[in-house]
Design an enzyme around this catalytic site. Structure first.
Site, PDB file in Angstrom:
ATOM      1  N   CYS A   5       0.881  -1.184   0.000  1.00 57.58           N
ATOM      2  CA  CYS A   5       0.000   0.000   0.000  1.00 57.58           C
ATOM      3  C   CYS A   5       0.911   1.224   0.000  1.00 57.58           C
ATOM      4  O   CYS A   5       1.653   1.399  -0.956  1.00 57.58           O
ATOM      5  CB  CYS A   5      -1.032  -0.036   1.119  1.00 57.58           C
ATOM      6  SG  CYS A   5      -0.502  -0.640   2.733  1.00 57.58           S
ATOM      7  N   SER A   6       0.890   2.038   1.018  1.00 54.20           N
ATOM      8  CA  SER A   6       1.818   3.177   1.052  1.00 54.20           C
ATOM      9  C   SER A   6       2.051   3.638   2.485  1.00 54.20           C
ATOM     10  O   SER A   6       2.039   4.824   2.764  1.00 54.20           O
ATOM     11  CB  SER A   6       1.271   4.349   0.232  1.00 54.20           C
ATOM     12  OG  SER A   6       1.083   3.999  -1.102  1.00 54.20           O
TER      13      SER A   6
END
Lengths: 238, 223
Positions: free
Chosen positions: A129-130
């Site tokens: 994801c981030s």
């Protein structure tokens, strides 16, 4: 539903000289609908949302810069950072368990500071994801969230860093941290030469966001993350 | 799930695009997304695992062409629907005929095996142990990246006990267990031509791991 929102309301967005998104996208329409329906159904209040938004706007990499500068100057503090970064963060006013101070949820689980040496360089990514240490570094930059960064850093770290202008000698080992759990990571870079006798405040000025992600190194005179001219686009655009 | 989000190591999409003088938010609506998302998670009691999975279930083509905050708002929409807060009809009324967002599909397979553990789990591995990431391909949420599966690495840290995302995301039990930082030599991940001076560290839960001493190549084998 009631339309309390005025789509023509430029509001705080006008602070930016040149907003990158000019037309109203369907995601913008979706955001309005989701927020208004959530409030209408009593999930939270508009005031809850406003306060949290203010907090989100207030965080930035300055907290991380302070932490690094203090760790460079104070070996005892650095030892506490390496031992328990969450606890050490409280000394600089960052509470990971309660970052906003008004009971809003945190995505906190843990924080680990990764210490560089002259022969070991750390760089952080989240391929799935981030994930990003917001209380210390603020909101992540767009490039960190792009699928190209997430795809390539684990496979081509040396090449990606070179694209960022950071060419590491072959003898320097690179350790990529894939932030795939809920732990957050931050890099503690090596204090550069030529900064002897600098004050903590002056040192903090050269510890930019990119240095703490690991795509840049601090050096005297470098006080901003300047990137080559490349317009941000949709992730699959070239 | 082997979803569109699990992209570590993919090639062919060009360089990392950076932006000069990037603003923190590119539009007003972006600054509202993070608070909106976290308030929704808190009020619905939704875990980060479930939230992540609602992003992963976006239609793949939509995922690739969406920005970070666009994925978040699509995920919140999904959660509001799946938790029965807002109906499809309400969204349709608010968004108009063509305005539907990127609602995620339900998970395609059954959730990962359930079953809470009652006792505080003991650590099966310790720092310095050689381990191998199991070749797991669960249909639901997982935080075991594809690029690490089947690969051998070394435990460099025991993070302690954490809920297991693969079940927790599906409300199928927390299954708390040890999670370890495991370091992989880049040559193990990507093959021989890779630089010897590169390592990737990934945090892996105990159920993702097996001992490399019994199932993998001999310890210390040259690669």
């Amino acid at each position: 539903m009631s339309h309390t929102h005025n789509p023509g309301d430029g509001g705080a967005g006008e602070r930016h000289a040149a907003p990158m998104v000019e037309e109203i996208t369907d995601f913008e329409v979706l955001e309005i609908a989701v927020r208004e329906l959530a409030i209408e159904h009593g999930l939270f209040t508009a005031e809850d949302h406003r306060r949290f938004t203010e907090w989100a706007e207030s965080v930035g990499p300055a907290a991380g810069s302070r932490l690094v500068a203090k760790a460079w100057i104070d070996p005892a503090f650095k030892a506490r950072v390496m031992e328990d970064a969450v606890k050490a963060c409280k000394e600089i006013g960052i509470d990971w368990a309660e970052p906003t101070g008004f009971g809003t949820p945190s995505d906190y689980m843990n924080l680990r500071v990764l210490e560089d040496t002259p022969t070991l360089h750390h760089v952080i990514v989240c391929t799935l994801c981030s994930c990003y240490p917001r209380p210390l570094l603020g909101m992540s930059p767009e490039w960190y969230r792009t699928t190209n960064y997430r795809r390539r850093l684990v496979r081509w770290p040396r090449e990606v860093l070179a694209e960022f202008g950071l060419v590491l000698p072959p003898e320097v080992e690179i350790r990529v941290e894939d932030s795939n759990q809920k732990c957050r990571f931050m890099v503690l870079p090596v204090r550069p030469e030529g900064t002897e006798n600098w004050t903590e405040k002056r040192l903090a000025e050269i510890v930019t966001r990119d240095c703490m992600i690991g795509v840049a190194l601090p050096r005297p005179g470098r006080t901003a993350d300047v990137h080559p001219v490349q317009k941000a686009g949709r992730p699959v655009q070239r | 799930m082997n979803g569109i989000h699990d992209i570590g190591g993919m090639d062919g999409f060009g360089p990392v695009i950076r932006e000069e003088n990037e603003p923190v938010f590119h539009a007003d609506w972006e600054r509202r997304i993070y608070p909106l998302s976290l308030l929704t998670l808190r009020q619905l009691g939704v875990s980060a695992d479930e939230f992540r999975h609602s992003i992963e279930r976006m239609p793949p083509a939509r995922y690739l062409t969406s920005s970070y905050y666009e994925r978040w708002i699509a995920a919140v929409e999904t959660l509001l629907l799946e938790h029965g807060v807002v109906t499809r009809e309400e969204f349709r009324a608010a968004l108009g005929d063509e305005g539907a967002g990127a609602i995620a599909k339900p998970a395609e397979g059954p959730p990962a095996t359930s079953g809470a553990r009652s006792k505080a789990p003991r650590a099966r591995f310790k720092r310095g142990d050689r381990v191998r990431a199991r070749n797991l391909n669960p249909p639901g949420h997982t935080r075991l990246p594809r690029y690490a599966r089947g690969k051998a690495g070394v435990v460099v840290r025991d993070w302690g006990v954490f809920v297991f995302p693969d079940t927790n995301a599906h409300q199928a039990g927390a299954r708390p267990q040890h999670c370890y930082a495991v370091e992989f030599d880049a040559r193990e991940l990507w093959g021989k031509p890779t630089s010897a001076k590169e390592r990737v560290s990934v945090d892996l839960w105990e159920d993702y791991l097996e001992s490399a001493a019994t199932t993998g190549p001999k310890k210390g084998g040259k690669r």
